[in-house]
Write a protein that holds these residues in place. Structure first.
Motif, mmCIF file in Angstrom:
data_model
loop_
_atom_site.group_PDB
_atom_site.id
_atom_site.type_symbol
_atom_site.label_atom_id
_atom_site.label_comp_id
_atom_site.label_asym_id
_atom_site.label_seq_id
_atom_site.Cartn_x
_atom_site.Cartn_y
_atom_site.Cartn_z
ATOM 1 N N MET A 1 0.827 -1.192 0.000
ATOM 2 C CA MET A 1 0.000 0.000 0.000
ATOM 3 C C MET A 1 0.871 1.257 0.000
ATOM 4 S SD MET A 1 -2.945 1.014 2.673
ATOM 5 C CE MET A 1 -2.956 2.674 3.204
ATOM 6 N N VAL A 2 1.943 1.245 0.773
ATOM 7 C CA VAL A 2 2.806 2.423 0.873
ATOM 8 C C VAL A 2 3.517 2.702 -0.448
ATOM 9 C CG1 VAL A 2 4.855 3.334 2.039
ATOM 10 C CG2 VAL A 2 3.111 2.169 3.353
ATOM 11 N N LYS A 3 3.812 1.679 -1.205
ATOM 12 C CA LYS A 3 4.497 1.884 -2.485
ATOM 13 C C LYS A 3 3.550 2.349 -3.589
ATOM 14 C CE LYS A 3 8.681 -0.665 -2.212
ATOM 15 N NZ LYS A 3 9.728 -0.997 -3.118
ATOM 16 N N ARG A 4 2.243 2.105 -3.425
ATOM 17 C CA ARG A 4 1.277 2.439 -4.480
ATOM 18 C C ARG A 4 0.545 3.754 -4.263
ATOM 19 N NH1 ARG A 4 -0.222 -3.021 -3.506
ATOM 20 N NH2 ARG A 4 -1.987 -2.177 -2.381
ATOM 21 N N ASN A 5 0.395 4.198 -3.014
ATOM 22 C CA ASN A 5 -0.417 5.371 -2.711
ATOM 23 C C ASN A 5 0.426 6.463 -2.064
ATOM 24 O OD1 ASN A 5 -3.034 4.100 -3.357
ATOM 25 N ND2 ASN A 5 -2.512 2.775 -1.642
ATOM 26 N N SER A 6 0.106 7.697 -2.382
ATOM 27 C CA SER A 6 0.766 8.833 -1.751
ATOM 28 C C SER A 6 0.103 9.103 -0.402
ATOM 29 C CB SER A 6 0.652 10.063 -2.652
ATOM 30 O OG SER A 6 1.299 11.152 -2.056
ATOM 31 N N ILE A 7 0.907 9.146 0.648
ATOM 32 C CA ILE A 7 0.403 9.309 2.013
ATOM 33 C C ILE A 7 0.968 10.606 2.587
ATOM 34 C CG2 ILE A 7 0.349 8.275 4.318
ATOM 35 C CD1 ILE A 7 0.704 5.548 2.907
ATOM 36 N N LEU A 28 10.953 2.140 5.162
ATOM 37 C CA LEU A 28 10.348 3.238 4.413
ATOM 38 C C LEU A 28 11.410 4.232 3.967
ATOM 39 C CD1 LEU A 28 7.668 4.702 3.534
ATOM 40 C CD2 LEU A 28 7.835 5.917 5.709
ATOM 41 N N ARG A 29 12.311 4.580 4.865
ATOM 42 C CA ARG A 29 13.345 5.569 4.547
ATOM 43 C C ARG A 29 14.367 5.031 3.552
ATOM 44 N NH1 ARG A 29 10.146 9.286 5.831
ATOM 45 N NH2 ARG A 29 10.122 10.006 7.956
ATOM 46 N N ARG A 30 14.760 3.797 3.690
ATOM 47 C CA ARG A 30 15.825 3.246 2.840
ATOM 48 C C ARG A 30 15.308 2.625 1.548
ATOM 49 N NH1 ARG A 30 20.546 3.669 4.945
ATOM 50 N NH2 ARG A 30 20.821 3.931 7.165
ATOM 51 N N ASP A 31 14.189 1.904 1.612
ATOM 52 C CA ASP A 31 13.731 1.148 0.452
ATOM 53 C C ASP A 31 12.333 1.522 -0.014
ATOM 54 O OD1 ASP A 31 16.108 -0.387 0.540
ATOM 55 O OD2 ASP A 31 15.237 -1.639 2.120
ATOM 56 N N GLY A 32 11.611 2.323 0.760
ATOM 57 C CA GLY A 32 10.232 2.666 0.419
ATOM 58 C C GLY A 32 10.126 3.498 -0.838
ATOM 59 N N GLY A 33 11.108 4.360 -1.052
ATOM 60 C CA GLY A 33 11.153 5.159 -2.270
ATOM 61 C C GLY A 33 9.918 5.995 -2.511
ATOM 62 N N ASP A 34 9.676 6.286 -3.789
ATOM 63 C CA ASP A 34 8.534 7.101 -4.157
ATOM 64 C C ASP A 34 7.261 6.291 -4.000
ATOM 65 O OD1 ASP A 34 9.979 9.364 -4.744
ATOM 66 O OD2 ASP A 34 10.319 8.793 -6.826
ATOM 67 N N PRO A 35 6.182 6.858 -3.604
ATOM 68 C CA PRO A 35 6.002 8.277 -3.349
ATOM 69 C C PRO A 35 6.172 8.667 -1.888
ATOM 70 C CG PRO A 35 3.871 7.236 -3.429
ATOM 71 C CD PRO A 35 4.892 6.156 -3.649
ATOM 72 N N ASN A 36 6.534 7.744 -0.985
ATOM 73 C CA ASN A 36 6.452 8.044 0.444
ATOM 74 C C ASN A 36 7.760 7.993 1.220
ATOM 75 O OD1 ASN A 36 3.561 8.403 0.518
ATOM 76 N ND2 ASN A 36 3.460 6.221 0.060
ATOM 77 N N GLY A 37 8.879 7.960 0.560
ATOM 78 C CA GLY A 37 10.155 7.892 1.269
ATOM 79 C C GLY A 37 10.405 9.079 2.191
ATOM 80 N N PHE A 38 9.774 10.216 1.896
ATOM 81 C CA PHE A 38 9.984 11.417 2.697
ATOM 82 C C PHE A 38 8.742 11.815 3.509
ATOM 83 C CE2 PHE A 38 12.732 11.655 -1.019
ATOM 84 C CZ PHE A 38 13.964 11.712 -0.399
ATOM 85 N N THR A 39 7.774 10.919 3.588
ATOM 86 C CA THR A 39 6.551 11.191 4.334
ATOM 87 C C THR A 39 6.842 11.337 5.821
ATOM 88 O OG1 THR A 39 5.230 9.975 2.734
ATOM 89 C CG2 THR A 39 4.273 10.260 4.917
ATOM 90 N N PRO A 40 6.273 12.330 6.484
ATOM 91 C CA PRO A 40 6.471 12.457 7.935
ATOM 92 C C PRO A 40 5.941 11.231 8.679
ATOM 93 C CG PRO A 40 5.489 14.446 7.024
ATOM 94 C CD PRO A 40 5.472 13.424 5.936
ATOM 95 N N VAL A 41 6.703 10.786 9.692
ATOM 96 C CA VAL A 41 6.325 9.610 10.471
ATOM 97 C C VAL A 41 6.379 9.945 11.961
ATOM 98 C CG1 VAL A 41 6.889 7.229 11.059
ATOM 99 C CG2 VAL A 41 7.254 8.047 8.724
#
Length: 145
Positions: A1-7, A28-41
């Protein structure tokens, strides 16, 4: 889900002493990539000794919030994340928001930079920044080391 949707915001539960929530943030930070690699957590945990706070910081989370959660605390953290302008750091040992929170100025003996100077209240007669410049302050900045 994290790799397919912008959160816009991720609230991750630390879950157990094994720390699956921390592992998720690291992934998420190392391998999550776009679109959520920089999403606040924001990581939530029932037990927050210094070692767990450091673990949350080191895995790339913006904040850790101790349970029980209150709406006021969560709103404060969300607003803090929205206002902050910490750049993202990418290096071999760490990927995530800059872990430094305080601007204590340069070390002794190092001259100040122009942007470190305190603002003088009441001096400007017109805005000193365009709306585009203000908007850029709130966009995610990426720094690669």
């Amino acid at each position: 889900m994290v790799k397919r949707n912008s959160i816009d915001l991720i609230i991750a539960d630390a879950l157990s002493p094994a720390g699956e929530g921390y592992e998720f943030v690291s992934w998420l930070r190392r391998d999550g990539g776009d679109p959520n690699g920089f999403t606040p957590v924001v990581v939530t945990a029932a037990h927050t000794p210094v070692s767990m706070v450091q673990k949350a910081r080191d895995c790339g989370a913006h904040y850790i919030v101790k349970k029980p959660l209150t709406p006021v605390v969560m709103l404060e953290r969300i607003l803090w994340i929205a206002r902050e302008s910490r750049p993202f750091i990418e290096c071999d040992a760490y990927v995530g928001p800059d872990r430094r929170h305080k601007n204590e100025g340069p070390p002794d003996g190092v001259p100040r930079r122009r942007d470190d100077l305190p603002a003088e209240v009441g001096v400007a007669q017109e805005p000193n920044m365009s709306q585009d410049q203000v908007d850029n302050l709130f966009s995610t900045r990426k720094v690669t080391l």
